[in-house]
Enzyme design. Sequence first.
Site, mmCIF file in Angstrom:
data_model
loop_
_atom_site.group_PDB
_atom_site.id
_atom_site.type_symbol
_atom_site.label_atom_id
_atom_site.label_comp_id
_atom_site.label_asym_id
_atom_site.label_seq_id
_atom_site.Cartn_x
_atom_site.Cartn_y
_atom_site.Cartn_z
ATOM 1 C CG ASN A 1 -2.014 1.117 1.232
ATOM 2 O OD1 ASN A 1 -1.927 1.806 0.453
ATOM 3 N ND2 ASN A 1 -2.576 1.664 2.018
ATOM 4 C CE LYS B 1 -0.132 3.238 4.500
ATOM 5 N NZ LYS B 1 0.178 3.213 6.343
ATOM 6 C CG HIS C 1 -5.753 2.273 5.751
ATOM 7 N ND1 HIS C 1 -5.344 2.673 6.002
ATOM 8 C CD2 HIS C 1 -4.901 0.943 5.542
ATOM 9 C CE1 HIS C 1 -3.832 2.428 7.003
ATOM 10 N NE2 HIS C 1 -3.602 1.389 5.655
ATOM 11 C CD GLU D 1 -2.980 5.878 7.117
ATOM 12 O OE1 GLU D 1 -1.686 5.464 7.253
ATOM 13 O OE2 GLU D 1 -3.203 5.601 5.647
ATOM 14 C CD GLU E 1 -3.479 -1.891 7.524
ATOM 15 O OE1 GLU E 1 -2.292 -2.122 7.276
ATOM 16 O OE2 GLU E 1 -4.518 -1.599 7.655
ATOM 17 N N GLY F 1 2.311 1.912 10.931
ATOM 18 C CA GLY F 1 3.611 3.460 11.143
ATOM 19 C C GLY F 1 4.284 3.691 12.185
ATOM 20 C CB SER G 1 5.458 -2.178 12.016
ATOM 21 O OG SER G 1 5.015 -0.346 12.351
#
Length: 238
Positions: free
Chosen positions: A9, A11, A88, A90, A158, A164, A200
């Site tokens: 991904n 992003k 996701h 985010e 996730e 991250g 991660s």
Amino acid sequence: MARKLAAGNWKMNGLDADIDGFATLPDTETELLICPPSTMIPSLRSQLPEHIAIGGQDCHSETTGAYTGDISAQMLRIAGASHVIVGHSERREAHGETDQQVALKAKAAWDAGLTSIICIGETLEDRTEGQTLDVIGTALAASVPEGATNETTIIAYEPIWAIGTGRTPTLAQIGEVHSAIQDILSERFGAAFRLLYGGSMKPENASAITSIDNVHGGLIGGASLKVADFQAIVDAIT
């Protein structure tokens, strides 16, 4: 169960110049998928070999309409995508997406002939308070539409607090959640699904994580932007 999958991904990163090198990724036992910004999908599809699948990072639940800045699943398909990420964290956090909206997007992806990668995960507070499995169960019930099959749907676990940050759950924690997800889906749909871990994942931990039962690959963020790092993860998974 299908082959393991390494899904990158990107992003909001990557320009056409960054494609160099990814075309050299070999065809291995592990399936490869790259999800770049939507503007890059046609160029990647034309420049990368067919064994590297291309996906979108989001889609709208409608096929057309007055939705400035959005992109439909059909548009992704025409551009060259075969998969799309939906839900996701985010997107859920920054855009306020609900489980119900994620389910509609997943259904739209199926209708367009795309495989949906539905993301779910808990916050650090959920984890600390021992609510992880309850949160995961609720998200699965509402985010995965009726009619899901293991051919149209992949689930990505996730943990939000690991995305991250460089932090990862223990192998036992990952295994517990993935087993719970598989049990829930098997009971509901009568089939085993492909489950990815994201948060991660890197060359140093990919082998150990994907050796856990019911972990069938990874949804990889920053480590998928450099071909050497992505290749190292693919090697570790394979």
